[in-house]
Design an enzyme around this catalytic site. Structure first.
Site, PDB file in Angstrom:
ATOM      1  N   ASP A   1       2.297  24.399 -20.903  1.00 34.20           N
ATOM      2  CA  ASP A   1       1.044  23.729 -21.227  1.00 34.20           C
ATOM      3  C   ASP A   1       0.067  24.740 -21.808  1.00 34.20           C
ATOM      4  O   ASP A   1       0.488  25.748 -22.394  1.00 34.20           O
ATOM      5  CB  ASP A   1       0.478  23.067 -19.958  1.00 34.20           C
ATOM      6  CG  ASP A   1      -0.252  21.770 -20.244  1.00 34.20           C
ATOM      7  OD1 ASP A   1      -1.369  21.836 -20.785  1.00 34.20           O
ATOM      8  OD2 ASP A   1       0.286  20.700 -19.928  1.00 34.20           O
TER       9      ASP A   1
ATOM     10  N   HIS B   1      -6.430  20.773 -19.486  1.00 31.83           N
ATOM     11  CA  HIS B   1      -5.264  19.888 -19.491  1.00 31.83           C
ATOM     12  C   HIS B   1      -4.203  20.347 -18.489  1.00 31.83           C
ATOM     13  O   HIS B   1      -3.822  19.605 -17.583  1.00 31.83           O
ATOM     14  CB  HIS B   1      -4.671  19.828 -20.904  1.00 31.83           C
ATOM     15  CG  HIS B   1      -3.575  18.832 -21.074  1.00 31.83           C
ATOM     16  ND1 HIS B   1      -2.247  19.137 -20.866  1.00 31.83           N
ATOM     17  CD2 HIS B   1      -3.598  17.531 -21.453  1.00 31.83           C
ATOM     18  CE1 HIS B   1      -1.502  18.070 -21.097  1.00 31.83           C
ATOM     19  NE2 HIS B   1      -2.296  17.077 -21.452  1.00 31.83           N
TER      20      HIS B   1
ATOM     21  N   SER C   1       0.669  12.465 -19.770  1.00 35.01           N
ATOM     22  CA  SER C   1       0.801  13.857 -19.322  1.00 35.01           C
ATOM     23  C   SER C   1       0.822  13.947 -17.807  1.00 35.01           C
ATOM     24  O   SER C   1       1.579  14.737 -17.224  1.00 35.01           O
ATOM     25  CB  SER C   1      -0.360  14.698 -19.856  1.00 35.01           C
ATOM     26  OG  SER C   1      -0.256  14.918 -21.235  1.00 35.01           O
TER      27      SER C   1
END
Length: 439
Positions: A163, A199, A363
């Site tokens: 990520d 994220h 996600s």
């Protein structure tokens, strides 16, 4: 020696020299390696693949000199090149393929506005929010507002989070203060493991957060593969090759149970990535990926790779996630989604450590399923196929595909930890299919 003898010898040597065959000058053999154009091409950047046993030094010798490369692969390298250099590289007969490097889409999280109407609360495990409640429920609708879990979920398991970085938060610490996040590999252009895109931290919380995640005893290993906040295809492939080697070394250590890779990314397919994924699969590493947030798509990658488990996002009403008034919605389809998991109104933590109840996207659904895989690995010695079977056995056919949309034959499999199912068996086990000795 008489002069006449010397003259005779010189004459003979001269005649031999003139008449002797000479070694032919052989021109260096050249070829033209195939060139593969890829969607999402990173302009001017290429991936070069070598034949088995060929090295970068061998390649440089052929070219007549070395040049700087951005990074190396097990069988090749990736870098930017001019057109002239590209032609020279392709002329090496030991170059088997040259392809475009790719850049995926920017890492994004869908956060609905504050007035979205979400009633999800984050609190004690008696009120864990609908996501965790559903992930251990044994009925539809869930019979209570409780999340049941195993304290040892994911113990001995490495979860590699590919990520944009993971921020170290208290949410990742054990009860005695040990940080379970490991800064494993940074191949980004910002040279920092920090999660600047907000994220990777949320994904890691879903995987194994102490109050919001599934695998609460797993080690969360950060693998940062972004360039300008976008996942770089060649960097991703190179990173996965490194992680496969580290997994093999970790497998020799006592107490190690297995490795799970989570890919909550939008990438474009390249031969180098496909090759790296096959290596991870051969090494018995489980790979889980988000199905994508653009509705029905047959090209989302890496979730579409046959060795990767693709996860779609569902709503609290058991329908596929579709953000009203937004372009965002979960991918779907028989060959596009293997499991469904909660993907909207999720109680997680931001990269600043702030709680949030509005996070949405595939996600994070992927993160939950990666956590479930880690739970199974931590309880049994499994390979990739076996852990997938455990997930299938414990999943529920709870999805609601009504409403007139053509769901393209989507599989009806809602991911579940299986804890309550296992407790109903005699003798009790941690989940369906678990050995009784582990209960």
């Amino acid at each position: 020696m008489k002069m006449s003898h010397i003259a005779f010898i010189l004459s003979m040597l001269s005649s031999l020299a003139v008449g002797a065959p000479t070694e032919p000058i052989i021109a260096r053999q050249t070829c033209e390696a195939p060139y593969q154009r890829n969607d999402g091409a990173y302009e001017g950047h290429y991936i070069v693949e070598f034949a088995d046993g060929y090295t970068l030094d061998d390649h440089f010798r052929f070219l007549g000199g070395a040049f700087a490369v951005e990074g190396t692969l097990d069988e090749g390298y990736y870098t930017s090149m001019s057109g002239n250099l590209l032609a020279k590289v392709r002329s090496d007969c030991n170059v088997t393929l040259v392809e475009d490097n790719t850049l995926g889409e920017s890492l994004k999280t869908y956060d609905p506005p504050d007035d979205s109407g979400s009633s999800v609360k984050r609190g004690s495990q008696a009120e864990p929010g609908w996501a965790l409640k559903y992930l251990s429920a044994d009925s539809k609708p869930a019979s209570d507002d409780v999340y049941d879990y195993l304290d040892s979920a994911g113990k001995g398991v490495d979860v590699y989070v590919f990520d944009g970085g993971i921020t170290h938060l208290d949410e990742f610490k054990t009860s005695d203060g040990v940080d379970r996040v490991v800064d494993e590999l940074d191949m980004s252009d910002d040279l920092s493991f920090e999660d600047f895109s907000n994220h990777g931290t949320r994904v890691a919380v879903a995987i194994g957060g102490a109050t919001c995640g599934i695998a609460r005893a797993a080690t969360l290993r950060s693998v940062k593969v972004t360039q300008n906040f976008k996942p770089n295809g060649a960097v991703f492939a190179a990173a996965l090759e490194v992680i496969v080697r580290r997994h093999k070394e970790r497998a020799k250590e006592p107490g190690f149970r297995g490795s799970v890779c989570n890919f909550s990314l939008d990438l474009y397919s390249t031969a180098a990535i496909i090759k790296a994924i096959k290596k991870a699969n051969t090494a018995a590493m489980a790979m889980v990926a988000s199905a994508g947030n653009h509705g029905y798509s047959t090209k989302h990658f890496p979730s579409s790779d046959p060795h990767v488990i693709s996860v779609g996002a569902m709503q609290e009403d058991y329908k596929p996630w579709n953000a009203r008034g937004s372009i965002f919605s979960s991918n779907y389809g028989k060959n596009e989604v293997a499991f469904w998991a909660p993907g909207t109104g999720l109680p997680l933590f931001t990269n600043k450590g702030a709680p949030t109840t509005g996070t949405a996207g595939t996600s994070f659904a992927s993160g939950y399923v990666a956590g479930i895989f880690a739970l199974f690995y931590g309880n049994e010695k499994l390979n990739w196929a076996e852990v997938n079977v455990r997930a299938s056995w414990n999943a529920d056919e709870y999805m609601d595909f009504s409403g007139g949309t053509d769901w393209k034959g989507s599989l009806n499999r809602v991911a579940n930890t299986g804890y309550r199912k296992g407790q109903k068996q005699n003798p009790k086990v941690p989940y369906t299919g678990a050995p009784t000795s582990s209960s």
